[in-house]
Design a protein around this motif. Sequence first.
Motif, PDB file in Angstrom:
ATOM      1  N   ASP A 111       0.861  -1.180   0.000  1.00  0.00           N
ATOM      2  CA  ASP A 111       0.000   0.000   0.000  1.00  0.00           C
ATOM      3  C   ASP A 111       0.896   1.228   0.000  1.00  0.00           C
ATOM      4  O   ASP A 111       1.703   1.422   0.913  1.00  0.00           O
ATOM      5  CB  ASP A 111      -0.909  -0.011   1.239  1.00  0.00           C
ATOM      6  CG  ASP A 111      -1.909   1.128   1.229  1.00  0.00           C
ATOM      7  OD1 ASP A 111      -1.465   2.295   1.311  1.00  0.00           O
ATOM      8  OD2 ASP A 111      -3.113   0.845   1.128  1.00  0.00           O
ATOM      9  N   SER A 112       0.778   2.058  -1.030  1.00  0.00           N
ATOM     10  CA  SER A 112       1.710   3.169  -1.174  1.00  0.00           C
ATOM     11  C   SER A 112       1.629   4.142   0.001  1.00  0.00           C
ATOM     12  O   SER A 112       2.653   4.684   0.441  1.00  0.00           O
ATOM     13  CB  SER A 112       1.446   3.915  -2.493  1.00  0.00           C
ATOM     14  OG  SER A 112       0.116   4.397  -2.547  1.00  0.00           O
ATOM     15  N   TYR A 113       0.424   4.361   0.537  1.00  0.00           N
ATOM     16  CA  TYR A 113       0.293   5.281   1.671  1.00  0.00           C
ATOM     17  C   TYR A 113       0.976   4.706   2.913  1.00  0.00           C
ATOM     18  O   TYR A 113       1.716   5.402   3.615  1.00  0.00           O
ATOM     19  CB  TYR A 113      -1.178   5.557   1.955  1.00  0.00           C
ATOM     20  CG  TYR A 113      -1.405   6.515   3.110  1.00  0.00           C
ATOM     21  CD1 TYR A 113      -1.324   7.890   2.920  1.00  0.00           C
ATOM     22  CD2 TYR A 113      -1.682   6.036   4.395  1.00  0.00           C
ATOM     23  CE1 TYR A 113      -1.511   8.758   3.976  1.00  0.00           C
ATOM     24  CE2 TYR A 113      -1.873   6.902   5.457  1.00  0.00           C
ATOM     25  CZ  TYR A 113      -1.787   8.265   5.244  1.00  0.00           C
ATOM     26  OH  TYR A 113      -1.953   9.118   6.297  1.00  0.00           O
ATOM     27  N   LEU A 114       0.725   3.419   3.170  1.00  0.00           N
ATOM     28  CA  LEU A 114       1.353   2.791   4.329  1.00  0.00           C
ATOM     29  C   LEU A 114       2.870   2.755   4.172  1.00  0.00           C
ATOM     30  O   LEU A 114       3.599   2.895   5.165  1.00  0.00           O
ATOM     31  CB  LEU A 114       0.807   1.375   4.514  1.00  0.00           C
ATOM     32  CG  LEU A 114      -0.668   1.261   4.922  1.00  0.00           C
ATOM     33  CD1 LEU A 114      -1.069  -0.213   4.978  1.00  0.00           C
ATOM     34  CD2 LEU A 114      -0.908   1.933   6.272  1.00  0.00           C
ATOM     35  N   LEU A 115       3.329   2.558   2.944  1.00  0.00           N
ATOM     36  CA  LEU A 115       4.759   2.507   2.702  1.00  0.00           C
ATOM     37  C   LEU A 115       5.410   3.845   3.029  1.00  0.00           C
ATOM     38  O   LEU A 115       6.455   3.906   3.695  1.00  0.00           O
ATOM     39  CB  LEU A 115       5.022   2.138   1.245  1.00  0.00           C
ATOM     40  CG  LEU A 115       6.479   1.927   0.846  1.00  0.00           C
ATOM     41  CD1 LEU A 115       7.092   0.781   1.624  1.00  0.00           C
ATOM     42  CD2 LEU A 115       6.583   1.664  -0.649  1.00  0.00           C
ATOM     43  N   GLN A 116       4.782   4.941   2.610  1.00  0.00           N
ATOM     44  CA  GLN A 116       5.331   6.253   2.906  1.00  0.00           C
ATOM     45  C   GLN A 116       5.278   6.544   4.402  1.00  0.00           C
ATOM     46  O   GLN A 116       6.201   7.141   4.969  1.00  0.00           O
ATOM     47  CB  GLN A 116       4.557   7.319   2.138  1.00  0.00           C
ATOM     48  CG  GLN A 116       4.728   7.225   0.625  1.00  0.00           C
ATOM     49  CD  GLN A 116       3.928   8.286  -0.100  1.00  0.00           C
ATOM     50  OE1 GLN A 116       4.038   9.473   0.205  1.00  0.00           O
ATOM     51  NE2 GLN A 116       3.121   7.869  -1.054  1.00  0.00           N
ATOM     52  N   THR A 117       4.199   6.100   5.045  1.00  0.00           N
ATOM     53  CA  THR A 117       4.091   6.312   6.484  1.00  0.00           C
ATOM     54  C   THR A 117       5.161   5.537   7.232  1.00  0.00           C
ATOM     55  O   THR A 117       5.809   6.061   8.154  1.00  0.00           O
ATOM     56  CB  THR A 117       2.699   5.869   6.974  1.00  0.00           C
ATOM     57  OG1 THR A 117       1.702   6.588   6.248  1.00  0.00           O
ATOM     58  CG2 THR A 117       2.548   6.132   8.461  1.00  0.00           C
ATOM     59  N   ARG A 147      14.282   4.922  -1.301  1.00  0.00           N
ATOM     60  CA  ARG A 147      13.429   5.928  -1.942  1.00  0.00           C
ATOM     61  C   ARG A 147      14.309   6.815  -2.815  1.00  0.00           C
ATOM     62  O   ARG A 147      15.235   7.451  -2.331  1.00  0.00           O
ATOM     63  CB  ARG A 147      12.702   6.771  -0.907  1.00  0.00           C
ATOM     64  CG  ARG A 147      11.706   7.741  -1.550  1.00  0.00           C
ATOM     65  CD  ARG A 147      10.832   8.451  -0.531  1.00  0.00           C
ATOM     66  NE  ARG A 147      11.600   9.432   0.230  1.00  0.00           N
ATOM     67  CZ  ARG A 147      11.042  10.318   1.059  1.00  0.00           C
ATOM     68  NH1 ARG A 147       9.739  10.306   1.256  1.00  0.00           N
ATOM     69  NH2 ARG A 147      11.792  11.164   1.718  1.00  0.00           N
ATOM     70  N   VAL A 148      13.994   6.862  -4.117  1.00  0.00           N
ATOM     71  CA  VAL A 148      14.775   7.656  -5.052  1.00  0.00           C
ATOM     72  C   VAL A 148      14.061   8.936  -5.456  1.00  0.00           C
ATOM     73  O   VAL A 148      14.662   9.814  -6.074  1.00  0.00           O
ATOM     74  CB  VAL A 148      15.122   6.836  -6.310  1.00  0.00           C
ATOM     75  CG1 VAL A 148      16.022   5.655  -5.950  1.00  0.00           C
ATOM     76  CG2 VAL A 148      13.867   6.357  -7.029  1.00  0.00           C
ATOM     77  N   HIS A 149      12.773   9.021  -5.140  1.00  0.00           N
ATOM     78  CA  HIS A 149      11.987  10.220  -5.403  1.00  0.00           C
ATOM     79  C   HIS A 149      10.824  10.221  -4.417  1.00  0.00           C
ATOM     80  O   HIS A 149      10.669   9.278  -3.633  1.00  0.00           O
ATOM     81  CB  HIS A 149      11.501  10.246  -6.855  1.00  0.00           C
ATOM     82  CG  HIS A 149      11.012  11.581  -7.316  1.00  0.00           C
ATOM     83  ND1 HIS A 149      11.699  12.748  -7.066  1.00  0.00           N
ATOM     84  CD2 HIS A 149       9.897  11.947  -8.014  1.00  0.00           C
ATOM     85  CE1 HIS A 149      11.045  13.764  -7.589  1.00  0.00           C
ATOM     86  NE2 HIS A 149       9.947  13.316  -8.172  1.00  0.00           N
ATOM     87  N   GLU A 150       9.995  11.235  -4.464  1.00  0.00           N
ATOM     88  CA  GLU A 150       8.949  11.395  -3.460  1.00  0.00           C
ATOM     89  C   GLU A 150       8.118  10.131  -3.274  1.00  0.00           C
ATOM     90  O   GLU A 150       7.940   9.656  -2.159  1.00  0.00           O
ATOM     91  CB  GLU A 150       8.037  12.572  -3.848  1.00  0.00           C
ATOM     92  CG  GLU A 150       8.721  13.923  -3.780  1.00  0.00           C
ATOM     93  CD  GLU A 150       7.786  15.041  -4.182  1.00  0.00           C
ATOM     94  OE1 GLU A 150       6.594  14.738  -4.457  1.00  0.00           O
ATOM     95  OE2 GLU A 150       8.212  16.209  -4.214  1.00  0.00           O
ATOM     96  N   ASN A 151       7.584   9.593  -4.350  1.00  0.00           N
ATOM     97  CA  ASN A 151       6.710   8.426  -4.248  1.00  0.00           C
ATOM     98  C   ASN A 151       7.261   7.226  -5.006  1.00  0.00           C
ATOM     99  O   ASN A 151       6.504   6.342  -5.410  1.00  0.00           O
ATOM    100  CB  ASN A 151       5.309   8.767  -4.787  1.00  0.00           C
ATOM    101  CG  ASN A 151       4.649   9.880  -3.983  1.00  0.00           C
ATOM    102  OD1 ASN A 151       4.739   9.896  -2.765  1.00  0.00           O
ATOM    103  ND2 ASN A 151       4.000  10.796  -4.682  1.00  0.00           N
ATOM    104  N   ASN A 318      14.435  13.181 -11.929  1.00  0.00           N
ATOM    105  CA  ASN A 318      14.642  13.763 -10.609  1.00  0.00           C
ATOM    106  C   ASN A 318      14.966  12.724  -9.535  1.00  0.00           C
ATOM    107  O   ASN A 318      14.880  13.022  -8.351  1.00  0.00           O
ATOM    108  CB  ASN A 318      13.383  14.543 -10.195  1.00  0.00           C
ATOM    109  CG  ASN A 318      13.094  15.708 -11.117  1.00  0.00           C
ATOM    110  OD1 ASN A 318      13.999  16.443 -11.495  1.00  0.00           O
ATOM    111  ND2 ASN A 318      11.832  15.877 -11.490  1.00  0.00           N
ATOM    112  N   TRP A 319      15.338  11.527  -9.959  1.00  0.00           N
ATOM    113  CA  TRP A 319      15.658  10.498  -8.984  1.00  0.00           C
ATOM    114  C   TRP A 319      17.011  10.765  -8.326  1.00  0.00           C
ATOM    115  O   TRP A 319      17.888  11.431  -8.895  1.00  0.00           O
ATOM    116  CB  TRP A 319      15.699   9.125  -9.654  1.00  0.00           C
ATOM    117  CG  TRP A 319      14.350   8.606 -10.037  1.00  0.00           C
ATOM    118  CD1 TRP A 319      13.157   9.275 -10.026  1.00  0.00           C
ATOM    119  CD2 TRP A 319      14.060   7.287 -10.525  1.00  0.00           C
ATOM    120  NE1 TRP A 319      12.144   8.470 -10.467  1.00  0.00           N
ATOM    121  CE2 TRP A 319      12.660   7.241 -10.770  1.00  0.00           C
ATOM    122  CE3 TRP A 319      14.805   6.158 -10.768  1.00  0.00           C
ATOM    123  CZ2 TRP A 319      12.026   6.100 -11.255  1.00  0.00           C
ATOM    124  CZ3 TRP A 319      14.187   5.019 -11.249  1.00  0.00           C
ATOM    125  CH2 TRP A 319      12.804   4.993 -11.478  1.00  0.00           C
TER     126      TRP A 319
END
Length: 670
Positions: A111-117, A147-151, A318-319
């Motif tokens: 889950d991308s949101y959980l991953l960022q959290t 993480r190479v960029h924001e998402n 931008n990575w």
Amino acid sequence: MRACDVCRKKKQRCVTLYGSSSCLTCQAAGLSSCTFLQPPPPKRRAAAANTKEFTARKPRGRGPSEELSSVSPKSTLDQELDYPKESILTKTLGLEKGRFSELIGPGGEHDSYLLQTTHARSRVRPSGDGDNMTTSSGMLSPMTMRRVHENVFFQMTPDVEVSQNLRKGDIWDEVSVDDVESLVRPHGATLVKLYFRIVHPSFPILHKNVFIEKYNRTYREITAHLLAAVYALAVCWWSYDPDLLLQEKINEAALVRIAHHAVQDAMHRPRLNTIQAGLLLLQRHRNPLFMDNSWMWSFTSSLLGLGQHLGLHLDCSNWDIPEWEKGLRKRLAWALYIQDSFSALVLGRPCLISEAADWIVKPLESTDFSEGAGDEEVSDQIGSVSIENGKVLFMELVSLSRVTARMLRELYSVRSLAEVLEPQQVLAIAKPLGTDLAQMLKNLPEVLSLENIEPGKLCVNGFLHLALHATTAALHRRLLWAIQQSKSEVDPQFVQFIRRMLRTRAISLVKFMSYLRPEHMEAFWFFAAGGCATILGGFLGLLRATSVTLEESEDLQNLMKEFEWQLRMKAKMSEWVSYTLTRLRALGWDDWKNSKVALPEPFLNTLSVDGNGNAETFVDLSLVLEDDVASSPLSNQSLSSAFIDLDNLMLWTIPGLNYSGYDFIPSEPT
């Protein structure tokens, strides 16, 4: 598995590829099969202390082919992943030593949101080279994210974990880099120079400085699959090195077999060099009697899947990776695109890449290439290729592949073949495509002309022109199909107009083939050359099979004879020409060329016979374009514009050439 006598004597591992009667060592020695005459050595139980010493021994730095050690994944990451800080490979994402990367998609198990959290809450450990790493402990094994960029996240997996799991199941017989080197020794360094002198300039999918830096330290830093693929392609120009010319040629077949085996192994832990090796193997020209199209298409699909797995379909501008790797990723991405487009063209398959939905790679620019004019080597050896010309060629080939892919989607997709049936519909789609192709030809840089031949250098421009002709022929073939299969009555004036242009197009492509010189033929040609030339031969056969007058049929028969003659004269210069001759003969070339054509009755009713017995039409075809008004029922203002664009395209010739000497053509149709 018991080692053969030769390998036992040399005290080395005996590796036999599937379907072969001899191991790699025996093949390199010129032996047709292995022997097992000597009795096996007595088994000895190793002492426990010696076993522990072996398992704790540090690996020898052979990259993915190194012997496995019992060190933990964490210690492997800490001790072996990073290159020296002064190395060009520091902070790379796709070419690390001991681990490989996998793009984490936005909608999969993660889950991308959980991953960022999770990334925000975890202790972030900046490494010495600035990587933004997160390590979380799971129930199975530590999982490292980068993480190479924001998402944009990648999961980093140590090679040792994959190797151990595969060996537990006894499903892996890995090829080592020493197995590859044993097949070419002592010519490895010379073959590498040949590759970068002849192949690399026009197919820049490697970073030369990265490869040379690693190779100069030791060939063992190059992965087995990439090293084997480079050797296998370079050996095609064996005679271009004065020293190799005096030596017996290496076993090319064994080298290709081991390269294929090694690439299949590498797919379990893919890196950018896995894509590179696969693309190089696909450039080898096929056997016309056994093309193995199923392997070619499925392997291309596998490489595209790996490319998405490594994030090549994304914009990496931008990575947080080295600038040179950004350029390498873009070149690799577009090389995959070229492979997809022209594989689909010559095999009659749908394109796998959806540029509209799943492709955000930016167009190539000059700064995306790792070399330029300043890197040209001054050498007395003949047969080199200009780096600058190769760079421009590659970018133009990308542009052409995008037009080709669009044509295949709009005119040859399953839906299009079912729904776009009438000539008006085909013309509506063909007009912008034809305009793009004509504009591309008009704007080609001067360095890409067929006349741009420098003394002592090979000219790599031939394939671009051949591919332009093949794409155009496929576009016109679709229009001719629609005319022949139309369920409604087609105006004979319209048919005559179109066929006049198509005959001019046929004359142009035959003249193109006649203009190719040894400097073109001996250069590197992309994999699709033979297939593109076969499409041209099929286009000539289709035109003759659908002839509407006896004169037209005879003219096209003469063109086909000249086309075949040009191929025969060049057959020994390049493998793709022999492929074309064989494939055309297998597909029915002799029947297309020599059979009697049944002329259509409805069209004959619109013709008269002149004093010499030749058929002529009542219609002045120049009126079709006059004032954008045509008398055909199919005509309207937009259709007339389509005629103009197609007419410009049909009159496509090689700029600056004089064709007055071609007397095999009775006369240009009027």
